[in-house]
Scaffold this motif. Structure first.
Motif, PDB file in Angstrom:
ATOM      1  N   ASN A   1     -25.613   7.153  21.363  1.00  0.00           N
ATOM      2  CA  ASN A   1     -24.334   6.918  22.058  1.00  0.00           C
ATOM      3  C   ASN A   1     -23.662   8.076  22.348  1.00  0.00           C
ATOM      4  OD1 ASN A   1     -24.336   4.000  21.924  1.00  0.00           O
ATOM      5  ND2 ASN A   1     -24.487   4.291  19.656  1.00  0.00           N
ATOM      6  N   SER A   2     -24.403   9.056  22.477  1.00  0.00           N
ATOM      7  CA  SER A   2     -23.576  10.491  22.647  1.00  0.00           C
ATOM      8  C   SER A   2     -22.657  10.563  23.915  1.00  0.00           C
ATOM      9  CB  SER A   2     -24.616  11.902  22.858  1.00  0.00           C
ATOM     10  OG  SER A   2     -25.787  11.513  23.585  1.00  0.00           O
ATOM     11  N   ILE A   3     -23.350  10.140  25.288  1.00  0.00           N
ATOM     12  CA  ILE A   3     -22.866   9.901  26.269  1.00  0.00           C
ATOM     13  C   ILE A   3     -21.464   8.952  26.281  1.00  0.00           C
ATOM     14  CG2 ILE A   3     -24.197   8.230  27.797  1.00  0.00           C
ATOM     15  CD1 ILE A   3     -22.341  11.332  28.988  1.00  0.00           C
ATOM     16  N   SER A   4     -21.730   7.810  25.540  1.00  0.00           N
ATOM     17  CA  SER A   4     -20.370   7.165  25.509  1.00  0.00           C
ATOM     18  C   SER A   4     -19.209   7.579  24.741  1.00  0.00           C
ATOM     19  CB  SER A   4     -20.742   5.639  24.658  1.00  0.00           C
ATOM     20  OG  SER A   4     -22.081   5.275  25.188  1.00  0.00           O
ATOM     21  N   PHE A   5     -19.741   8.365  23.943  1.00  0.00           N
ATOM     22  CA  PHE A   5     -18.797   9.327  22.895  1.00  0.00           C
ATOM     23  C   PHE A   5     -17.955  10.384  23.906  1.00  0.00           C
ATOM     24  CE2 PHE A   5     -17.521  12.906  20.426  1.00  0.00           C
ATOM     25  CZ  PHE A   5     -16.656  12.481  19.515  1.00  0.00           C
ATOM     26  N   ILE A   6     -18.896  10.979  24.850  1.00  0.00           N
ATOM     27  CA  ILE A   6     -18.207  11.880  25.426  1.00  0.00           C
ATOM     28  C   ILE A   6     -17.258  11.448  26.728  1.00  0.00           C
ATOM     29  CG2 ILE A   6     -18.667  13.752  27.331  1.00  0.00           C
ATOM     30  CD1 ILE A   6     -21.227  14.179  25.691  1.00  0.00           C
ATOM     31  N   ASN A   7     -17.845  10.301  27.322  1.00  0.00           N
ATOM     32  CA  ASN A   7     -16.966   9.787  28.200  1.00  0.00           C
ATOM     33  C   ASN A   7     -15.599   9.119  27.617  1.00  0.00           C
ATOM     34  OD1 ASN A   7     -18.896  10.075  30.174  1.00  0.00           O
ATOM     35  ND2 ASN A   7     -19.693   8.162  29.966  1.00  0.00           N
ATOM     36  N   PHE A   8     -15.645   8.726  26.411  1.00  0.00           N
ATOM     37  CA  PHE A   8     -14.425   8.163  25.682  1.00  0.00           C
ATOM     38  C   PHE A   8     -13.460   9.039  25.456  1.00  0.00           C
ATOM     39  CE2 PHE A   8     -12.229   7.473  21.849  1.00  0.00           C
ATOM     40  CZ  PHE A   8     -11.728   6.022  22.099  1.00  0.00           C
ATOM     41  N   ILE A   9     -14.177  10.063  25.004  1.00  0.00           N
ATOM     42  CA  ILE A   9     -13.094  11.369  24.474  1.00  0.00           C
ATOM     43  C   ILE A   9     -12.408  11.986  26.185  1.00  0.00           C
ATOM     44  CG2 ILE A   9     -13.126  13.771  23.942  1.00  0.00           C
ATOM     45  CD1 ILE A   9     -13.153  11.776  21.368  1.00  0.00           C
ATOM     46  N   PHE A  10     -13.388  12.144  26.790  1.00  0.00           N
ATOM     47  CA  PHE A  10     -12.513  12.770  27.994  1.00  0.00           C
ATOM     48  C   PHE A  10     -12.095  11.917  28.966  1.00  0.00           C
ATOM     49  CE2 PHE A  10     -15.700  16.082  26.280  1.00  0.00           C
ATOM     50  CZ  PHE A  10     -14.725  16.977  26.148  1.00  0.00           C
ATOM     51  N   GLY A  11     -12.634  10.591  28.901  1.00  0.00           N
ATOM     52  CA  GLY A  11     -11.869   9.771  29.810  1.00  0.00           C
ATOM     53  C   GLY A  11     -12.475   9.446  31.002  1.00  0.00           C
ATOM     54  N   ILE A  12     -13.556  10.230  31.521  1.00  0.00           N
ATOM     55  CA  ILE A  12     -14.301  10.094  32.759  1.00  0.00           C
ATOM     56  C   ILE A  12     -15.621   9.918  32.512  1.00  0.00           C
ATOM     57  CG2 ILE A  12     -12.649  11.041  34.295  1.00  0.00           C
ATOM     58  CD1 ILE A  12     -14.118  13.791  33.897  1.00  0.00           C
ATOM     59  N   ASP A  13     -16.476   9.372  33.460  1.00  0.00           N
ATOM     60  CA  ASP A  13     -17.953   9.094  33.381  1.00  0.00           C
ATOM     61  C   ASP A  13     -18.389  10.622  33.588  1.00  0.00           C
ATOM     62  OD1 ASP A  13     -20.401   8.393  33.149  1.00  0.00           O
ATOM     63  OD2 ASP A  13     -20.593   7.304  35.034  1.00  0.00           O
ATOM     64  N   MET A  14     -19.365  11.067  32.439  1.00  0.00           N
ATOM     65  CA  MET A  14     -19.855  12.332  32.733  1.00  0.00           C
ATOM     66  C   MET A  14     -21.557  12.344  32.426  1.00  0.00           C
ATOM     67  SD  MET A  14     -17.441  15.198  31.569  1.00  0.00           S
ATOM     68  CE  MET A  14     -16.797  14.596  30.120  1.00  0.00           C
ATOM     69  N   SER A  15     -21.979  11.092  32.812  1.00  0.00           N
ATOM     70  CA  SER A  15     -23.437  10.988  32.541  1.00  0.00           C
ATOM     71  C   SER A  15     -24.193  11.687  33.592  1.00  0.00           C
ATOM     72  CB  SER A  15     -24.007   9.471  32.869  1.00  0.00           C
ATOM     73  OG  SER A  15     -23.010   8.470  32.434  1.00  0.00           O
ATOM     74  N   LEU A  16     -24.953  12.460  33.118  1.00  0.00           N
ATOM     75  CA  LEU A  16     -25.721  13.467  33.753  1.00  0.00           C
ATOM     76  C   LEU A  16     -27.454  13.134  33.657  1.00  0.00           C
ATOM     77  CD1 LEU A  16     -23.902  16.631  32.715  1.00  0.00           C
ATOM     78  CD2 LEU A  16     -24.186  15.777  35.316  1.00  0.00           C
ATOM     79  N   SER A  17     -28.055  13.285  34.569  1.00  0.00           N
ATOM     80  CA  SER A  17     -29.537  13.296  34.408  1.00  0.00           C
ATOM     81  C   SER A  17     -29.983  14.474  33.701  1.00  0.00           C
ATOM     82  CB  SER A  17     -30.179  12.980  35.728  1.00  0.00           C
ATOM     83  OG  SER A  17     -30.068  14.066  36.710  1.00  0.00           O
ATOM     84  N   GLU A  18     -31.335  14.371  32.923  1.00  0.00           N
ATOM     85  CA  GLU A  18     -31.542  15.456  32.178  1.00  0.00           C
ATOM     86  C   GLU A  18     -31.801  16.840  33.054  1.00  0.00           C
ATOM     87  OE1 GLU A  18     -35.255  14.449  30.161  1.00  0.00           O
ATOM     88  OE2 GLU A  18     -35.742  16.793  29.587  1.00  0.00           O
ATOM     89  N   GLY A  19     -31.281  17.612  32.185  1.00  0.00           N
ATOM     90  CA  GLY A  19     -31.363  19.247  32.563  1.00  0.00           C
ATOM     91  C   GLY A  19     -30.287  19.520  33.783  1.00  0.00           C
ATOM     92  N   LYS A  20     -29.292  18.713  34.086  1.00  0.00           N
ATOM     93  CA  LYS A  20     -28.131  18.848  34.700  1.00  0.00           C
ATOM     94  C   LYS A  20     -26.904  19.114  34.066  1.00  0.00           C
ATOM     95  CE  LYS A  20     -30.312  17.387  38.473  1.00  0.00           C
ATOM     96  NZ  LYS A  20     -30.733  18.194  39.549  1.00  0.00           N
TER      97      LYS A  20
END
Lengths: 122, 323
Positions: free
Chosen positions: B117-136
């Motif tokens: 759930n790491s990306i959900s956590f980051i998105n929640f904290i910063f309020g924007i979608d920051m999903s990145l593919s591996e290595g980006k």
């Protein structure tokens, strides 16, 4: 005051880098192919290659600053100081023919050499 | 221990012993590519890769984190291995145009965010979608109270296969972001803040090699389970011939595995009077009684077994091996 380029000429014949006359002839012919009147050789080492250190050969007309100049068989060899540490005592030969390897380094500092002979470790 | 469940939670960790250095100069990537196992020449701007420094004998010196930013490479490694890494790079640098900057201020520390759930956590904290593919990686700007805007670098690293992002920033900004995380803790359950010991436990149960316990000059990357950080078609690099031969002719002698024993065992593993391996890392006693460990075990002992198995060592302890 301008700094003089610190090119060092080695005429002592002590632990140095040698080049066979056969290798000199081949380097000259490569120089001719590139339309160069005066062909000398820059010999160096760089990090990389399977065994850690790779030989580098490059046609050159004049030495760069801080390069050692070694005259052998009518050709000048230009070697930077760090590469010289790993190349002192080396003889550059040429093995021709169908099964020959081309330029071959007989380097007494090399403890191991990779399969293709282009890299070595000390 | 249910590993799947364990990895659902978000784990946050700021390593106390980690160092970033910047490498600048037109030959930086070419030099690092010649010295390490992964294909760094293909690394585009804002891309990250792990790449291993190995000796000419194919033994590991360190695993480097390599991020290609515009105009500079950000290298990350354990603070304990830094001098060795610098000596290694210096030894192999001849006439290349390469400059190493030790005290760069932009990236002094990092926050690791791990778990499914790491990306959900980051998105929640910063309020924007920051999903990145591996290595980006990507930059984000953040309004810092009373201090104006700060710039953070977010990287999807994926050393932990199930989700692993990192935030690079100055020490001060890392502290600020951690504070921000903690202020929002009531909004996001299942977040654990790890110290060095807890991170070590987490790494061990996920069978991940660490420096210097598993990543050292006694073992090669194939033994450590780090094959995905080796590019077998990139051409020559230091140690390439040995590593290619080990892989091609299946000559890898050991395998890094997670083991479990509820009794104390010596670091040397012996079965029927034969040395079969060595324990390299131990979990702390407060984590499942310290039962879980990492060990390099002889492949000749594991043979072709494809599922977990037990064996009795010479002191009579039963040891479970997770395959």
């Amino acid at each position: 005051m301008m700094n003089k380029p610190s090119v060092q000429r080695d005429n002592s014949g002590a632990l140095t880098i040698k080049i066979s006359s056969d290798a000199v002839n081949h380097i000259r012919s490569f120089g001719n192919l590139e339309g160069k009147n005066k062909t000398n050789l820059r010999v160096a080492v760089k990090g990389g290659g399977c065994s850690g250190l790779t030989y580098v050969l490059e046609l050159a007309e004049n030495p760069s600053d801080n390069e050692k100049v070694i005259s052998e068989n009518g050709m000048e060899l230009y070697v930077d100081k760090k590469s010289y540490i790993f190349l002192a005592g080396t003889t550059l030969e040429y093995q021709g023919g169908l099964n020959g390897k081309g330029f071959v380094f007989q380097n007494p500092n090399a403890k191991t050499t990779c399969g293709c002979g282009t890299s070595f470790s000390v | 221990m249910n590993l799947a469940e364990l990895n659902l939670n978000v784990r946050i960790y700021t390593p106390s012993k980690y160092k970033f250095i910047a490498v600048k100069g037109k030959d930086s990537i070419d030099l690092l590519d010649r010295l390490t196992t992964n294909d760094l020449k293909s690394l585009k701007s804002m891309e990250h890769a792990y790449s291993l420094l190995v000796s000419p004998k194919g033994r590991m010196i360190e695993m480097l984190s390599v991020l290609n930013l515009e105009g500079q490479i950000i290298l990350g490694c354990s603070a304990d291995s830094l001098n060795k890494v610098l000596e290694w790079i210096d030894f192999y640098t001849f006439g290349e145009e390469v400059e190493i900057i030790l005290d760069q201020k932009d990236y002094q520390s990092k926050i690791m965010i791990m778990g499914e759930n790491s990306i959900s956590f980051i998105n929640f904290i910063f309020g924007i979608d920051m999903s990145l593919s591996e290595g980006k990686s990507m930059f984000i700007a953040l309004n810092k109270q009373h201090y104006g805007r700060i710039k953070l670098l977010i990287v999807n690293k994926n050393y932990f296969d199930f989700g692993h992002y990192e935030i690079y920033a100055s020490r001060e900004d890392v502290d600020y972001v951690l504070k921000l995380f903690k202020q929002n803790r009531h909004n996001f359950k299942f977040v654990d803040y790890l110290n060095d010991d807890k991170f070590n436990n987490y790494r061990i149960v996920n069978n991940l090699a660490g420096y210097p316990t598993e990543i050292n000059e006694n073992y090669n990357p194939l033994e450590a389970g780090l094959k995905k950080y080796i590019n077998f078609s990139k051409g020559c690099y230091v140690g390439q011939e040995v590593i290619a031969r080990l892989d091609t002719y299946s000559k890898v002698k050991n395998r890094l595995v997670l083991i479990k024993s509820d009794t104390e065992v010596d670091s040397e593993l012996i079965n029927k009077d034969k040395h079969i391996g060595n324990i390299t890392s131990y979990t702390s006693p407060d984590f499942y009684n310290g039962d879980y460990k990492l060990a390099y075990i002889r492949k000749s002992f594991i043979k072709d077994i494809e599922s977990d198995f037990n064996f009795i060592n010479n002191t009579g302890s039963e040891i479970k091996v997770y395959i």
